[in-house]
Design a protein around this motif. Structure first.
Motif, PDB file in Angstrom:
ATOM      1  N   GLY A   1      46.547  24.253  68.388  1.00  0.00           N
ATOM      2  CA  GLY A   1      47.169  25.462  67.871  1.00  0.00           C
ATOM      3  C   GLY A   1      48.649  25.259  67.613  1.00  0.00           C
ATOM      4  O   GLY A   1      49.464  26.138  67.870  1.00  0.00           O
ATOM      5  N   ASP A   2      48.988  24.087  67.135  1.00  0.00           N
ATOM      6  CA  ASP A   2      50.387  23.790  66.867  1.00  0.00           C
ATOM      7  C   ASP A   2      50.989  24.824  65.942  1.00  0.00           C
ATOM      8  O   ASP A   2      50.304  25.479  65.167  1.00  0.00           O
ATOM      9  CB  ASP A   2      50.520  22.383  66.269  1.00  0.00           C
ATOM     10  N   ILE A   3      52.280  24.932  66.012  1.00  0.00           N
ATOM     11  CA  ILE A   3      52.996  25.991  65.308  1.00  0.00           C
ATOM     12  C   ILE A   3      53.504  25.512  63.954  1.00  0.00           C
ATOM     13  O   ILE A   3      54.086  24.434  63.850  1.00  0.00           O
ATOM     14  CB  ILE A   3      54.159  26.493  66.182  1.00  0.00           C
ATOM     15  N   TRP A   4      53.262  26.346  62.926  1.00  0.00           N
ATOM     16  CA  TRP A   4      53.831  26.114  61.600  1.00  0.00           C
ATOM     17  C   TRP A   4      55.021  27.039  61.455  1.00  0.00           C
ATOM     18  O   TRP A   4      55.021  28.153  61.980  1.00  0.00           O
ATOM     19  CB  TRP A   4      52.798  26.403  60.521  1.00  0.00           C
ATOM     20  N   HIS A   5      56.019  26.598  60.690  1.00  0.00           N
ATOM     21  CA  HIS A   5      57.276  27.336  60.587  1.00  0.00           C
ATOM     22  C   HIS A   5      57.491  27.904  59.184  1.00  0.00           C
ATOM     23  O   HIS A   5      57.376  27.171  58.201  1.00  0.00           O
ATOM     24  CB  HIS A   5      58.438  26.428  60.987  1.00  0.00           C
ATOM     25  N   PHE A   6      57.820  29.219  59.152  1.00  0.00           N
ATOM     26  CA  PHE A   6      58.026  29.927  57.901  1.00  0.00           C
ATOM     27  C   PHE A   6      59.328  30.708  57.946  1.00  0.00           C
ATOM     28  O   PHE A   6      59.771  31.136  59.007  1.00  0.00           O
ATOM     29  CB  PHE A   6      56.894  30.934  57.648  1.00  0.00           C
TER      30      PHE A   6
END
Length: 157
Positions: free
Chosen positions: A24-29
């Motif tokens: 569930g790694d985090i994506w950055h927006f």
């Protein structure tokens, strides 16, 4: 509600199935409120595995926040598929993001990606794309592996 498709483009060398890690790694927006048009100055992190309750609803979302200017709640949910070697050098859709009350203005792959060795099946975890380039060596296949020339864009889905 707006659905945005995230398109990703990279040059892949001896790897395929580039996508978020299993943890569930985090994506950055970067986002802005669609009600008051105020941009959020910080990168926000979204995990596909996160389950946040939506106030005043029985629903859940991957990401929930309140705009600090107008107080409206902002939500987005993602569905993701990997970027494959067949798409190397071309834009391909890797996610659909459902946005309510926010607009995504930018994407930075940063960290949290994984990939698979084309010939060996070796899984490379926790890939850091912060510098826009990643390289490693696949010992099973005895070949260098690389992800480079990363670009992204959004289109309405």
């Amino acid at each position: 509600m707006v659905k945005l498709a995230l398109f990703f483009k990279a040059e892949l060398e001896n790897v395929t199935d580039v996508g978020p890690g299993d943890e569930g790694d985090i994506w950055h927006f970067k986002v802005k409120c669609t009600h008051c048009n105020e941009p959020n100055e910080n990168w926000v992190g979204v995990s596909q595995l996160a389950q946040n309750e939506i106030a005043g609803s029985r629903g859940i979302a991957n990401f929930v926040m309140n705009c600090k200017f107008c107080g409206r709640q902002e939500i987005d949910q993602t569905s993701v598929k990997p970027y494959t070697i067949e798409n190397s050098g071309k834009f391909a859709q890797i996610a659909v993001i459902e946005c309510r009350g926010l607009e995504i203005t930018d994407f930075d792959p940063m960290t949290g990606f994984k990939a698979k060795g084309v010939d060996s099946g070796t899984i490379f975890e926790s890939i850091d794309l912060t510098e826009g380039d990643w390289a490693e060596y696949d010992e099973k296949a005895e070949v260098p592996v690389r992800i480079s020339d990363i670009k992204s864009k959004f289109k309405r889905a």
